[in-house]
Design a protein around this motif. Structure first.
Motif, short mmCIF file in Angstrom:
data_model
loop_
_atom_site.label_atom_id
_atom_site.label_comp_id
_atom_site.label_asym_id
_atom_site.label_seq_id
_atom_site.Cartn_x
_atom_site.Cartn_y
_atom_site.Cartn_z
N MET A 190 9.50 -37.59 136.16
CA MET A 190 9.04 -36.34 136.58
C MET A 190 7.45 -35.84 135.99
O MET A 190 7.49 -36.43 134.25
CB MET A 190 9.90 -35.17 136.30
CG MET A 190 9.38 -33.63 136.81
SD MET A 190 10.80 -32.48 135.60
CE MET A 190 12.17 -33.20 136.13
N ASN A 191 6.03 -35.23 136.19
CA ASN A 191 5.74 -35.95 135.89
C ASN A 191 4.96 -34.23 136.16
O ASN A 191 5.33 -33.57 136.69
CB ASN A 191 4.77 -37.24 135.88
CG ASN A 191 4.01 -36.64 137.21
OD1 ASN A 191 3.81 -35.53 138.65
ND2 ASN A 191 4.37 -37.45 138.27
N LEU A 192 3.92 -33.79 134.76
CA LEU A 192 3.34 -32.98 135.16
C LEU A 192 2.12 -32.10 136.18
O LEU A 192 2.68 -30.20 137.41
CB LEU A 192 2.20 -32.18 134.08
CG LEU A 192 1.06 -31.41 133.54
CD1 LEU A 192 2.27 -29.79 132.82
CD2 LEU A 192 -0.21 -31.59 132.53
N ARG A 235 5.05 -36.57 149.42
CA ARG A 235 5.24 -37.34 148.89
C ARG A 235 5.82 -36.90 147.28
O ARG A 235 6.78 -37.44 147.07
CB ARG A 235 4.44 -38.55 148.80
CG ARG A 235 5.18 -39.61 148.27
CD ARG A 235 4.39 -41.11 148.38
NE ARG A 235 2.81 -41.24 147.95
CZ ARG A 235 2.39 -40.46 148.62
NH1 ARG A 235 2.33 -40.67 150.07
NH2 ARG A 235 1.03 -40.82 148.70
N SER A 236 5.24 -36.22 146.79
CA SER A 236 5.45 -36.19 145.46
C SER A 236 6.20 -34.35 144.99
O SER A 236 7.25 -35.33 144.56
CB SER A 236 3.87 -35.01 145.04
OG SER A 236 3.80 -34.92 143.27
N ILE A 237 6.58 -34.49 146.18
CA ILE A 237 7.72 -32.60 146.08
C ILE A 237 8.94 -33.81 146.41
O ILE A 237 9.72 -33.31 145.76
CB ILE A 237 7.13 -31.75 147.29
CG1 ILE A 237 6.18 -31.26 146.43
CG2 ILE A 237 8.62 -31.01 147.31
CD1 ILE A 237 6.27 -30.18 145.86
N ARG A 238 8.79 -34.60 147.38
CA ARG A 238 10.34 -35.74 147.96
C ARG A 238 10.62 -36.14 146.31
O ARG A 238 11.64 -36.99 146.31
CB ARG A 238 9.65 -36.14 148.81
CG ARG A 238 9.87 -35.56 150.54
CD ARG A 238 10.20 -37.03 151.17
NE ARG A 238 9.35 -38.29 150.94
CZ ARG A 238 8.34 -38.04 152.35
NH1 ARG A 238 7.63 -37.29 152.00
NH2 ARG A 238 7.84 -39.60 151.70
N ASP A 239 9.67 -36.57 145.64
CA ASP A 239 10.29 -37.42 144.77
C ASP A 239 10.41 -36.39 143.94
O ASP A 239 11.46 -36.54 142.97
CB ASP A 239 8.76 -38.56 144.18
CG ASP A 239 8.26 -39.48 144.96
OD1 ASP A 239 9.19 -39.46 145.64
OD2 ASP A 239 7.45 -39.72 144.33
N LYS A 246 13.99 -35.94 144.59
CA LYS A 246 15.21 -36.57 144.74
C LYS A 246 15.05 -37.37 143.04
O LYS A 246 16.77 -37.89 143.22
CB LYS A 246 14.30 -38.31 145.14
CG LYS A 246 15.20 -39.82 144.62
CD LYS A 246 14.43 -40.82 145.60
CE LYS A 246 15.43 -42.11 145.28
NZ LYS A 246 14.37 -43.40 145.77
N GLU A 247 14.77 -37.01 141.90
CA GLU A 247 15.24 -36.92 141.18
C GLU A 247 15.64 -35.86 140.43
O GLU A 247 17.02 -35.91 139.66
CB GLU A 247 14.15 -37.25 139.73
CG GLU A 247 13.96 -36.95 138.20
CD GLU A 247 12.44 -36.99 137.35
OE1 GLU A 247 12.97 -36.56 136.29
OE2 GLU A 247 11.42 -37.38 137.86
N LEU A 253 5.39 -24.64 132.27
CA LEU A 253 3.84 -24.76 132.16
C LEU A 253 3.09 -23.48 130.94
O LEU A 253 2.08 -23.93 131.31
CB LEU A 253 3.06 -24.46 134.33
CG LEU A 253 3.73 -25.41 134.29
CD1 LEU A 253 2.98 -25.70 135.82
CD2 LEU A 253 3.43 -26.59 133.64
N SER A 254 3.52 -22.10 131.33
CA SER A 254 2.33 -21.46 130.88
C SER A 254 2.48 -21.28 129.04
O SER A 254 1.45 -21.37 128.81
CB SER A 254 3.24 -19.75 130.85
OG SER A 254 2.43 -18.82 130.13
N GLU A 255 3.82 -21.54 128.65
CA GLU A 255 3.72 -22.47 127.40
C GLU A 255 2.72 -23.55 127.33
O GLU A 255 2.40 -23.32 125.86
CB GLU A 255 5.31 -22.54 126.81
CG GLU A 255 5.59 -21.40 126.78
CD GLU A 255 5.50 -19.99 125.30
OE1 GLU A 255 4.98 -21.23 124.45
OE2 GLU A 255 5.45 -19.41 125.93
#
Length: 297
Positions: free
Chosen positions: A1-3, A34-38, A41-42, A72-74
């Motif tokens: 998972m990334n930003l 693809r990013s949402i699927r990854d 999946k995680e 993300l707000s923090e």
């Protein structure tokens, strides 16, 4: 998972449309998909479901969304703080003040500060409230500084005197006290009295005046805000002791000096000792204290 995955997730939840989300993110639709699927999946769950041409958050997506939004707000706040440390002439100050400071003192002070060299890119957010409310927010670090009364047993706070307020008796026009050159606190006992509520910094000082005079008026109501108190007095609901603030002149009432000796009423700039003071906040604090020392407030 990334930003980026989390940023994409929030954008897709806002638009509920892959193409629109991808366009606003300046990426291709397959890359977003693809990013949402990854990410799904995680996490081991589906975050979105398709209905016709649009997509919607699943039950799991709705649960996950507030956590991502808050995180993300923090993070953005942390980035702003880091930038503020490297740019002492830019940034935002969260300033709280009691109601009477909002008529002329704070607006004039802010404009004087912003018109001083090097301060034009510093902005403010404002919060009005009682002393009790403002000090609680100061310790929660939702505001940076507060103009308010001082309180006892607050070793975690520093109070700098920055302004003086004069207390007066106010009574409706035509009241028996109206034409007096001054009035003693004891004389108020025979009239219905309007008091500040216990959260106000003035409550303790005014109560002490009555205690020193050995008199206890009939309190008909407690009020938080100064203009509301002036309105009730003008309507004939009772008399009150109140700071002699600017807009009292526009109410249908009279202001009478108090004959009793009393301690001076100061307004303080309150600072939470444990807070990491940003350079822009320190800059404003020093500006205020300098003006007070020179008698310009």
């Amino acid at each position: 998972m990334n930003l980026k995955q989390l940023q994409y997730f929030i954008k897709l939840s806002e638009t509920e449309h892959y193409r629109k989300a991808a366009e606003s993110l300046y990426i291709t639709e397959p890359s977003l998909n693809r990013s949402i699927r990854d990410l799904e999946k995680e996490l081991g769950v589906h975050l979105f479901e398709k209905r016709g041409r649009n997509i919607y958050l699943t039950r799991y997506g709705r649960i996950f969304l507030p956590y991502v939004t808050k995180s993300l707000s923090e993070l953005e706040h942390g980035i702003d703080v880091m930038r503020a440390y490297t740019s002492p002439d830019k940034g935002r100050i969260n300033l709280g003040f009691i109601y009477t400071m909002g008529y002329t003192v704070v607006p004039e002070m802010i404009m004087q500060f912003k018109n001083s060299p090097g301060n034009s890119q510093i902005s403010f957010d404002f919060r009005q409230g009682t002393t009790s409310d403002l000090l609680a927010e100061l310790k929660e670090e939702t505001i940076d500084l507060a103009f308010c009364s001082s309180v006892e047993d607050a070793s975690e706070l520093t109070f700098y005197p920055v302004a003086e307020e004069k207390l007066v008796v106010i009574a409706p026009k035509g009241h028996p006290l109206s034409n007096r050159g001054s009035v003693s606190i004891r004389e108020l006992e025979q009239y219905p009295f309007i008091s500040f509520n216990k959260e106000s910094g003035l409550y303790t000082q005014i109560k002490a005046l009555f205690t020193a005079a050995g008199t206890y008026p009939e309190v008909v109501t407690h009020i938080e805000e100064d203009n509301a108190m002036a309105g009730f007095v003008a309507a004939g609901y009772g008399v009150a002791v109140i700071p002699d603030f600017y807009t009292l002149q526009y109410y249908d009432l009279d202001r009478i000096p108090i004959a009793d000796p009393m301690e001076k009423r100061y307004i303080y700039l309150a600072v939470y000792k444990q807070a990491n003071m940003l350079p822009v906040v320190e800059r404003f604090r020093n500006f205020v204290l300098s003006r007070w020392k020179r008698g310009l407030i």
